[in-house]
Enzyme design. Structure first.
Site, PDB file in Angstrom:
ATOM      1  N   GLY A  46      40.907  47.733   6.731  1.00 57.89           N
ATOM      2  CA  GLY A  46      42.367  47.644   6.736  1.00 57.89           C
ATOM      3  C   GLY A  46      42.839  47.234   5.358  1.00 57.89           C
ATOM      4  O   GLY A  46      42.065  46.698   4.559  1.00 57.89           O
ATOM      5  N   GLN A  51      48.250  43.705  -1.027  1.00 55.07           N
ATOM      6  CA  GLN A  51      46.919  43.538  -1.628  1.00 55.07           C
ATOM      7  C   GLN A  51      46.734  44.396  -2.880  1.00 55.07           C
ATOM      8  O   GLN A  51      45.819  44.151  -3.668  1.00 55.07           O
ATOM      9  CB  GLN A  51      45.808  43.843  -0.606  1.00 55.07           C
ATOM     10  CG  GLN A  51      45.767  42.833   0.538  1.00 55.07           C
ATOM     11  CD  GLN A  51      44.685  43.139   1.540  1.00 55.07           C
ATOM     12  OE1 GLN A  51      44.882  43.918   2.460  1.00 55.07           O
ATOM     13  NE2 GLN A  51      43.515  42.551   1.358  1.00 55.07           N
ATOM     14  N   CYS A  94      38.034  39.461   4.110  1.00 56.43           N
ATOM     15  CA  CYS A  94      39.263  40.000   3.522  1.00 56.43           C
ATOM     16  C   CYS A  94      38.945  40.495   2.118  1.00 56.43           C
ATOM     17  O   CYS A  94      38.260  39.806   1.360  1.00 56.43           O
ATOM     18  CB  CYS A  94      40.337  38.913   3.462  1.00 56.43           C
ATOM     19  SG  CYS A  94      41.900  39.503   2.784  1.00 56.43           S
ATOM     20  N   LEU A  95      39.448  41.678   1.784  1.00 57.19           N
ATOM     21  CA  LEU A  95      39.200  42.232   0.454  1.00 57.19           C
ATOM     22  C   LEU A  95      39.827  41.356  -0.630  1.00 57.19           C
ATOM     23  O   LEU A  95      39.429  41.426  -1.782  1.00 57.19           O
ATOM     24  CB  LEU A  95      39.733  43.666   0.370  1.00 57.19           C
ATOM     25  CG  LEU A  95      39.023  44.663   1.304  1.00 57.19           C
ATOM     26  CD1 LEU A  95      39.729  46.002   1.300  1.00 57.19           C
ATOM     27  CD2 LEU A  95      37.564  44.820   0.893  1.00 57.19           C
ATOM     28  N   HIS A 136      45.583  40.395  11.397  1.00 56.49           N
ATOM     29  CA  HIS A 136      45.141  40.012  10.047  1.00 56.49           C
ATOM     30  C   HIS A 136      46.042  40.689   9.002  1.00 56.49           C
ATOM     31  O   HIS A 136      46.513  40.039   8.058  1.00 56.49           O
ATOM     32  CB  HIS A 136      43.672  40.426   9.882  1.00 56.49           C
ATOM     33  CG  HIS A 136      43.106  40.279   8.502  1.00 56.49           C
ATOM     34  ND1 HIS A 136      42.089  39.406   8.196  1.00 56.49           N
ATOM     35  CD2 HIS A 136      43.400  40.904   7.320  1.00 56.49           C
ATOM     36  CE1 HIS A 136      41.793  39.489   6.906  1.00 56.49           C
ATOM     37  NE2 HIS A 136      42.568  40.410   6.348  1.00 56.49           N
ATOM     38  N   GLU A 137      46.314  41.987   9.201  1.00 58.24           N
ATOM     39  CA  GLU A 137      47.133  42.725   8.227  1.00 58.24           C
ATOM     40  C   GLU A 137      48.586  42.266   8.267  1.00 58.24           C
ATOM     41  O   GLU A 137      49.243  42.145   7.230  1.00 58.24           O
ATOM     42  CB  GLU A 137      47.065  44.236   8.487  1.00 58.24           C
ATOM     43  CG  GLU A 137      45.681  44.856   8.462  1.00 58.24           C
ATOM     44  CD  GLU A 137      44.884  44.534   7.214  1.00 58.24           C
ATOM     45  OE1 GLU A 137      45.482  44.193   6.181  1.00 58.24           O
ATOM     46  OE2 GLU A 137      43.645  44.595   7.279  1.00 58.24           O
ATOM     47  N   HIS A 140      49.189  39.301   6.220  1.00 61.56           N
ATOM     48  CA  HIS A 140      49.384  39.602   4.791  1.00 61.56           C
ATOM     49  C   HIS A 140      50.861  39.864   4.487  1.00 61.56           C
ATOM     50  O   HIS A 140      51.359  39.475   3.433  1.00 61.56           O
ATOM     51  CB  HIS A 140      48.581  40.833   4.382  1.00 61.56           C
ATOM     52  CG  HIS A 140      47.129  40.587   4.080  1.00 61.56           C
ATOM     53  ND1 HIS A 140      46.718  39.717   3.088  1.00 61.56           N
ATOM     54  CD2 HIS A 140      46.002  41.103   4.612  1.00 61.56           C
ATOM     55  CE1 HIS A 140      45.386  39.730   3.044  1.00 61.56           C
ATOM     56  NE2 HIS A 140      44.926  40.551   3.956  1.00 61.56           N
TER      57      HIS A 140
HETATM   58  O1  GNR Z   1      37.686  45.033   5.681  1.00 61.60           O
HETATM   59  C1  GNR Z   1      38.103  44.110   6.377  1.00 61.60           C
HETATM   60  N1  GNR Z   1      37.360  43.662   7.425  1.00 61.60           N
HETATM   61  C2  GNR Z   1      37.837  42.780   8.376  1.00 61.60           C
HETATM   62  C3  GNR Z   1      36.913  42.193   9.240  1.00 61.60           C
HETATM   63  C4  GNR Z   1      37.330  41.331  10.222  1.00 61.60           C
HETATM   64  C5  GNR Z   1      38.677  41.041  10.352  1.00 61.60           C
HETATM   65  C6  GNR Z   1      39.611  41.609   9.514  1.00 61.60           C
HETATM   66  C7  GNR Z   1      39.191  42.483   8.522  1.00 61.60           C
HETATM   67  S1  GNR Z   1      40.367  43.209   7.470  1.00 61.60           S
HETATM   68  C8  GNR Z   1      39.389  43.464   6.046  1.00 61.60           C
HETATM   69  C9  GNR Z   1      40.187  44.222   4.993  1.00 61.60           C
HETATM   70  C10 GNR Z   1      41.356  43.384   4.548  1.00 61.60           C
HETATM   71  O2  GNR Z   1      41.271  42.455   3.791  1.00 61.60           O
HETATM   72  N2  GNR Z   1      42.522  43.683   5.056  1.00 61.60           N
HETATM   73  O3  GNR Z   1      43.597  42.953   4.747  1.00 61.60           O
HETATM   74 NI    NI Z   2      42.860  40.961   4.320  1.00 63.84          NI
END
Ligand code: GNR
Ligand code: NI
Length: 174
Positions: A46, A51, A94-95, A136-137, A140
């Site tokens: 995601g 980001q 998270c990236l 999670h997204e 952000h």
């Molecule tokens: O790549 C991603 N893996 C992930 C694993 C578990 C819960 C959420 C994520 S999102 C993350 C990519 C990211 O940072 N998205 O904002």
């Molecule tokens: Ni993230």
């Protein structure tokens, strides 16, 4: 399409609150294409626009496994309509918090309303990884990272590790 640079914590831009999109047009679709390409290259499942430094309410996602047909998903101006009382725990990454992982509790199911790639309004019931990832997204978009759900101690430990990794990397490229 282009791969854009992903911002990492503690960059203050990640704390910005993203603005709703006014129109889903070709410019916005170009942004979504770049986001998807950036996410695939990372690789991640995601990505929120902030980001890559764009404070707009735009998310891309693909939960297909390796070897499966790609399943790109696009969420513009997403709103949570409902969340379950029941929680699930997933180990999140998270990236923007590279290479650090920790368990986070979130509602195990949710219903989301959003605009799709064509600008059509849609609603989606989410569970499992999809529910975790969309939450999670959407965090952000509000300037929140998964580490903000952890204890102060865990969060500060992770920020310290990040700072250390960043310093090492700077040395490496000096
Ligand atoms: O790549 C991603 N893996 C992930 C694993 C578990 C819960 C959420 C994520 S999102 C993350 C990519 C990211 O940072 N998205 O904002
Ligand atoms: Ni993230």
């Amino acid at each position: 399409m282009a791969i854009r640079e992903i911002i990492t914590a503690p960059d203050p831009r990640l704390k910005q609150v993203s603005k709703p999109v006014e129109r889903v047009d070709d410019d916005l679709r170009r942004l979504m294409d770049d986001m998807l390409e950036t996410m695939y290259a990372a690789p991640g499942i995601g990505l929120a626009a902030i980001q890559i430094g764009v404070p707009k309410q735009v998310i891309v996602m693909d939960l297909a496994r390796e070897g499966e047909e790609p399943q790109p998903r696009y969420f513009v101006n997403p709103e949570i309509l409902w969340t379950s009382d029941e929680l699930s725990t997933y180990e999140e990454g998270c990236l923007s918090v590279p290479e650090l992982y920790e368990e986070v509790d979130r509602p195990s199911r949710c219903r989301v309303r959003f605009l799709d790639y064509q600008g059509e309004i849609r609603e989606l019931d989410c569970e499992g990884m999809l529910a975790t990832c969309i939450q999670h997204e959407m965090d952000h978009l509000n300037g929140v990272l998964f580490i903000d759900h952890l204890s102060k101690l865990k969060r500060s430990m992770m920020l310290k590790k990040l700072a250390k990794a960043k310093k090492l990397q700077e040395k490496e490229f000096a």
